[in-house]
Scaffold this motif. Structure first.
Motif, PDB file in Angstrom:
ATOM      1  N   LEU A 132      51.801  28.218 -44.813  1.00 57.22           N
ATOM      2  CA  LEU A 132      51.031  28.321 -43.569  1.00 57.22           C
ATOM      3  C   LEU A 132      49.894  27.299 -43.548  1.00 57.22           C
ATOM      4  CD1 LEU A 132      50.945  32.213 -43.205  1.00 57.22           C
ATOM      5  CD2 LEU A 132      52.240  30.597 -41.798  1.00 57.22           C
ATOM      6  N   GLN A 133      49.303  27.052 -44.695  1.00 58.38           N
ATOM      7  CA  GLN A 133      48.285  26.001 -44.764  1.00 58.38           C
ATOM      8  C   GLN A 133      48.900  24.631 -44.469  1.00 58.38           C
ATOM      9  OE1 GLN A 133      46.704  26.841 -48.773  1.00 58.38           O
ATOM     10  NE2 GLN A 133      44.677  27.118 -47.818  1.00 58.38           N
ATOM     11  N   SER A 134      50.118  24.397 -44.958  1.00 63.09           N
ATOM     12  CA  SER A 134      50.752  23.087 -44.783  1.00 63.09           C
ATOM     13  C   SER A 134      51.062  22.779 -43.329  1.00 63.09           C
ATOM     14  CB  SER A 134      52.038  23.006 -45.612  1.00 63.09           C
ATOM     15  OG  SER A 134      53.086  23.779 -45.033  1.00 63.09           O
ATOM     16  N   ILE A 135      51.220  23.825 -42.510  1.00 61.09           N
ATOM     17  CA  ILE A 135      51.475  23.589 -41.081  1.00 61.09           C
ATOM     18  C   ILE A 135      50.202  23.774 -40.254  1.00 61.09           C
ATOM     19  CG2 ILE A 135      53.918  24.235 -41.280  1.00 61.09           C
ATOM     20  CD1 ILE A 135      53.184  26.917 -39.928  1.00 61.09           C
ATOM     21  N   ASN A 136      49.066  23.849 -40.983  1.00 63.08           N
ATOM     22  CA  ASN A 136      47.755  23.960 -40.331  1.00 63.08           C
ATOM     23  C   ASN A 136      47.635  25.197 -39.450  1.00 63.08           C
ATOM     24  OD1 ASN A 136      46.761  21.478 -41.453  1.00 63.08           O
ATOM     25  ND2 ASN A 136      48.015  20.386 -39.941  1.00 63.08           N
ATOM     26  N   TYR A 137      48.162  26.316 -39.959  1.00 66.28           N
ATOM     27  CA  TYR A 137      48.005  27.553 -39.196  1.00 66.28           C
ATOM     28  C   TYR A 137      46.530  27.934 -39.163  1.00 66.28           C
ATOM     29  CZ  TYR A 137      49.182  31.864 -36.925  1.00 66.28           C
ATOM     30  OH  TYR A 137      49.269  32.860 -35.982  1.00 66.28           O
ATOM     31  N   LYS A 138      46.124  28.586 -38.112  1.00 63.60           N
ATOM     32  CA  LYS A 138      44.714  28.899 -37.915  1.00 63.60           C
ATOM     33  C   LYS A 138      44.167  29.811 -39.021  1.00 63.60           C
ATOM     34  CE  LYS A 138      45.675  32.882 -34.918  1.00 63.60           C
ATOM     35  NZ  LYS A 138      45.474  33.472 -33.573  1.00 63.60           N
ATOM     36  N   GLU A 139      42.904  29.630 -39.306  1.00 63.67           N
ATOM     37  CA  GLU A 139      42.124  30.448 -40.240  1.00 63.67           C
ATOM     38  C   GLU A 139      42.654  30.408 -41.674  1.00 63.67           C
ATOM     39  OE1 GLU A 139      39.453  31.426 -39.107  1.00 63.67           O
ATOM     40  OE2 GLU A 139      39.708  31.717 -36.952  1.00 63.67           O
ATOM     41  N   THR A 140      43.324  29.317 -42.053  1.00 64.61           N
ATOM     42  CA  THR A 140      43.842  29.233 -43.422  1.00 64.61           C
ATOM     43  C   THR A 140      42.962  28.366 -44.334  1.00 64.61           C
ATOM     44  OG1 THR A 140      45.314  27.423 -42.726  1.00 64.61           O
ATOM     45  CG2 THR A 140      46.243  29.647 -42.782  1.00 64.61           C
ATOM     46  N   SER A 141      41.711  28.180 -43.959  1.00 69.20           N
ATOM     47  CA  SER A 141      40.790  27.408 -44.812  1.00 69.20           C
ATOM     48  C   SER A 141      40.582  28.095 -46.156  1.00 69.20           C
ATOM     49  CB  SER A 141      39.456  27.207 -44.109  1.00 69.20           C
ATOM     50  OG  SER A 141      38.858  28.449 -43.788  1.00 69.20           O
ATOM     51  N   SER A 142      40.704  29.417 -46.155  1.00 66.59           N
ATOM     52  CA  SER A 142      40.625  30.175 -47.404  1.00 66.59           C
ATOM     53  C   SER A 142      41.470  31.429 -47.251  1.00 66.59           C
ATOM     54  CB  SER A 142      39.189  30.570 -47.738  1.00 66.59           C
ATOM     55  OG  SER A 142      38.724  31.565 -46.842  1.00 66.59           O
ATOM     56  N   LEU A 143      41.952  31.952 -48.366  1.00 66.67           N
ATOM     57  CA  LEU A 143      42.764  33.167 -48.319  1.00 66.67           C
ATOM     58  C   LEU A 143      41.946  34.344 -47.813  1.00 66.67           C
ATOM     59  CD1 LEU A 143      45.353  34.714 -48.861  1.00 66.67           C
ATOM     60  CD2 LEU A 143      44.638  34.964 -51.259  1.00 66.67           C
ATOM     61  N   ALA A 144      40.706  34.453 -48.252  1.00 62.52           N
ATOM     62  CA  ALA A 144      39.860  35.569 -47.816  1.00 62.52           C
ATOM     63  C   ALA A 144      39.675  35.549 -46.310  1.00 62.52           C
ATOM     64  CB  ALA A 144      38.513  35.504 -48.523  1.00 62.52           C
ATOM     65  N   ASN A 145      39.441  34.358 -45.760  1.00 66.26           N
ATOM     66  CA  ASN A 145      39.265  34.211 -44.320  1.00 66.26           C
ATOM     67  C   ASN A 145      40.542  34.608 -43.574  1.00 66.26           C
ATOM     68  OD1 ASN A 145      37.530  33.131 -42.094  1.00 66.26           O
ATOM     69  ND2 ASN A 145      39.274  31.746 -41.835  1.00 66.26           N
ATOM     70  N   PHE A 146      41.671  34.141 -44.071  1.00 68.20           N
ATOM     71  CA  PHE A 146      42.953  34.423 -43.438  1.00 68.20           C
ATOM     72  C   PHE A 146      43.270  35.916 -43.477  1.00 68.20           C
ATOM     73  CE2 PHE A 146      47.620  34.846 -43.853  1.00 68.20           C
ATOM     74  CZ  PHE A 146      48.002  34.325 -42.618  1.00 68.20           C
ATOM     75  N   LYS A 147      43.033  36.542 -44.619  1.00 75.91           N
ATOM     76  CA  LYS A 147      43.320  37.966 -44.749  1.00 75.91           C
ATOM     77  C   LYS A 147      42.502  38.798 -43.777  1.00 75.91           C
ATOM     78  CE  LYS A 147      43.556  39.748 -48.884  1.00 75.91           C
ATOM     79  NZ  LYS A 147      43.278  40.040 -50.314  1.00 75.91           N
ATOM     80  N   THR A 148      41.246  38.434 -43.605  1.00 75.11           N
ATOM     81  CA  THR A 148      40.355  39.209 -42.731  1.00 75.11           C
ATOM     82  C   THR A 148      40.633  38.977 -41.258  1.00 75.11           C
ATOM     83  OG1 THR A 148      38.610  39.171 -44.399  1.00 75.11           O
ATOM     84  CG2 THR A 148      37.949  39.644 -42.131  1.00 75.11           C
ATOM     85  N   LYS A 149      40.784  37.701 -40.882  1.00 76.70           N
ATOM     86  CA  LYS A 149      40.844  37.362 -39.457  1.00 76.70           C
ATOM     87  C   LYS A 149      42.256  37.391 -38.861  1.00 76.70           C
ATOM     88  CE  LYS A 149      36.608  34.617 -39.372  1.00 76.70           C
ATOM     89  NZ  LYS A 149      35.994  33.312 -38.999  1.00 76.70           N
ATOM     90  N   VAL A 150      43.270  37.176 -39.687  1.00 78.05           N
ATOM     91  CA  VAL A 150      44.630  37.103 -39.163  1.00 78.05           C
ATOM     92  C   VAL A 150      45.534  38.195 -39.729  1.00 78.05           C
ATOM     93  CG1 VAL A 150      46.725  35.683 -38.982  1.00 78.05           C
ATOM     94  CG2 VAL A 150      44.462  34.621 -38.772  1.00 78.05           C
ATOM     95  N   LEU A 151      45.585  38.283 -41.062  1.00 82.66           N
ATOM     96  CA  LEU A 151      46.611  39.097 -41.707  1.00 82.66           C
ATOM     97  C   LEU A 151      46.381  40.593 -41.545  1.00 82.66           C
ATOM     98  CD1 LEU A 151      49.184  38.445 -43.261  1.00 82.66           C
ATOM     99  CD2 LEU A 151      47.898  38.784 -45.379  1.00 82.66           C
ATOM    100  N   TRP A 152      45.146  41.039 -41.742  1.00 87.42           N
ATOM    101  CA  TRP A 152      44.889  42.484 -41.597  1.00 87.42           C
ATOM    102  C   TRP A 152      45.140  42.957 -40.167  1.00 87.42           C
ATOM    103  CZ3 TRP A 152      44.126  46.445 -44.981  1.00 87.42           C
ATOM    104  CH2 TRP A 152      43.725  47.674 -44.419  1.00 87.42           C
ATOM    105  N   PRO A 153      44.603  42.303 -39.148  1.00 88.35           N
ATOM    106  CA  PRO A 153      44.939  42.733 -37.781  1.00 88.35           C
ATOM    107  C   PRO A 153      46.438  42.663 -37.492  1.00 88.35           C
ATOM    108  CG  PRO A 153      43.060  41.249 -37.750  1.00 88.35           C
ATOM    109  CD  PRO A 153      43.617  41.199 -39.143  1.00 88.35           C
ATOM    110  N   LEU A 154      47.098  41.632 -38.007  1.00 87.63           N
ATOM    111  CA  LEU A 154      48.531  41.479 -37.756  1.00 87.63           C
ATOM    112  C   LEU A 154      49.294  42.714 -38.207  1.00 87.63           C
ATOM    113  CD1 LEU A 154      50.770  39.355 -36.882  1.00 87.63           C
ATOM    114  CD2 LEU A 154      51.046  38.972 -39.340  1.00 87.63           C
ATOM    115  N   TRP A 155      48.988  43.201 -39.393  1.00 89.51           N
ATOM    116  CA  TRP A 155      49.748  44.304 -39.970  1.00 89.51           C
ATOM    117  C   TRP A 155      49.145  45.677 -39.697  1.00 89.51           C
ATOM    118  CZ3 TRP A 155      54.544  44.168 -41.916  1.00 89.51           C
ATOM    119  CH2 TRP A 155      55.081  42.924 -42.254  1.00 89.51           C
ATOM    120  N   PHE A 156      47.832  45.775 -39.577  1.00 85.73           N
ATOM    121  CA  PHE A 156      47.204  47.089 -39.471  1.00 85.73           C
ATOM    122  C   PHE A 156      46.457  47.329 -38.163  1.00 85.73           C
ATOM    123  CE2 PHE A 156      47.697  46.498 -44.066  1.00 85.73           C
ATOM    124  CZ  PHE A 156      48.375  47.671 -44.380  1.00 85.73           C
ATOM    125  N   GLY A 157      46.338  46.310 -37.312  1.00 84.47           N
ATOM    126  CA  GLY A 157      45.796  46.551 -35.983  1.00 84.47           C
ATOM    127  C   GLY A 157      46.706  47.514 -35.230  1.00 84.47           C
TER     128      GLY A 157
END
Length: 384
Positions: free
Chosen positions: A224-249
């Motif tokens: 996902l970083q290689s395709i410049n997906y949003k909020e992938t500057s760090s894993l912590a950032n991605f988990k909070t802003k994208v991944l947690w809402p994706l799965w648990f929102g």
């Protein structure tokens, strides 16, 4: 043509040359159920559709028709009700034709630049090699039973004949199974989920952190970083802003209570009326089989013991056409579903091979009803 009176909400689609469309919509009054994934033909006559759907249903095939030079696949599932075979659901999918995709409401674009099939296959091969927690042939034996030929199946022997439960001592399984045994989710989609707090949040956070610490997810995140997906500057950032809402929102499948989430739909499974929604985790299926909550009714197709599509009942509710990977670990599934949803979702679909078996992962997203961001509506694998 869709009219304002027949559709109260409409969001994102995949459209092929004005021939067929994948979309999400809510029909009728504001309290109507929401169809999070549907498809139909465009610019064809009712007579043509009647004939095509009838042939697909009665022959239990997935015919490909050519319309204006474009390949369109038709899949028609049937059920037996009071001794009669009835059409349950028709799914229209695009063949090898090129199709335009639109931006889905509440999500990123359905396919990012650089998310090529070749790069995806490299990722899947790497993840497969890294998945040391997947069951071996000696740990899980299966009985696929009778093949279903266009009619409702009947009770078979259990799908899983034996499972070496020592595999469940591995951390990812142990943490996942804890979320099942603690009954943290409400299966009825029309009942709101409890607040994500206290011990409930603790258990889900634990399995979430476990899955995202696996080598498979590390590779998925790098992709996902290689395709410049949003909020992938760090894993912590991605988990909070994208991944947690994706799965648990949370969001509604009943136009009201926030009774659904991507995690519940994909891993645990949901009940909507008399039907099963989602449930694409072999561990969950096995645990419910062990508790005598599953009635297996036969298969449509399977590739060895890697993946299958079949029919079953869960606590009396019917899954006329369901399926999941049966030869991978849950964290592998979580990782590839995440990639496919974010980079190839909403009709674009993931296409790759596992052990030389062609696989398609179908994924859709929608805006979270709790305002947390973009939620996973569904993600599931299909064998070709």
């Amino acid at each position: 043509m869709l009219s304002d009176t027949s559709v109260s909400e409409f969001s994102g689609s995949s459209l092929s040359m004005g021939i067929a469309i994948d979309l999400q919509f809510v029909g009728g009054p504001s309290d109507a159920d929401e169809d999070l994934e549907t498809s139909f033909l465009l610019n064809t006559s009712p007579e043509f559709e009647f004939a095509a759907y009838t042939v697909a249903a009665l022959t239990n095939t997935q015919p490909t028709v050519v319309i204006q030079g474009e390949n369109v696949d038709i899949q028609a599932a049937t059920l037996t009700v009071n001794g009669m075979t009835v059409l349950d659901k028709v799914v229209i999918s695009f063949g090898e034709s090129n199709k335009a995709t639109t931006k889905h409401s509440g999500s990123a674009t359905t396919k990012h630049n650089g998310a090529t099939d070749a790069a995806l296959q490299i990722l899947v091969d790497k993840m497969w090699a890294e998945d040391q927690d997947r069951p071996t042939a000696a740990q899980v034996t299966m009985n696929w039973g009778a093949h279903i030929s266009g009619k409702s199946g009947s009770k078979q022997s259990n799908l899983f004949t034996t499972v070496d439960e020592s595999i469940f001592n591995k951390k990812q399984y142990a943490d996942l199974i804890t979320t099942y045994t603690q009954n943290l989710l409400t299966a009825d989609v029309c009942k709101a989920e409890p607040a994500m707090s206290g011990f409930r949040k603790q258990y889900f956070q634990q399995v979430f952190d476990t899955f995202t610490a696996t080598p498979m997810f590390t590779s998925a995140f790098a992709y996902l970083q290689s395709i410049n997906y949003k909020e992938t500057s760090s894993l912590a950032n991605f988990k909070t802003k994208v991944l947690w809402p994706l799965w648990f929102g949370t969001y509604s499948r009943c136009k009201g209570p926030l009774g659904s989430s991507g995690w519940e739909h994909v891993f645990s499974g949901e009940i909507k009326g008399n039907g099963v929604d989602g449930q694409h985790d072999w561990t969950r299926y096995y645990m419910e089989q062990k508790a005598d909550h599953m009635v297996y009714e036969g298969y449509y197709s399977h590739d060895d013991n890697l993946i299958g599509t079949f029919q079953y009942q869960w606590n009396g509710a019917t899954k006329p056409t369901g399926g999941f990977f049966t030869g991978t670990s849950p964290a592998f599934d979580f990782s590839i579903f995440t990639v496919c949803t974010l980079a190839h979702g909403n009709g674009a679909n993931c296409h790759f091979k596992v052990n030389n078996f062609p696989i398609t992962v179908v994924s859709y997203t929608q805006a979270c009803g709790d305002g947390s961001g973009t939620c996973l509506a569904t993600s599931y694998p299909e064998n070709q």
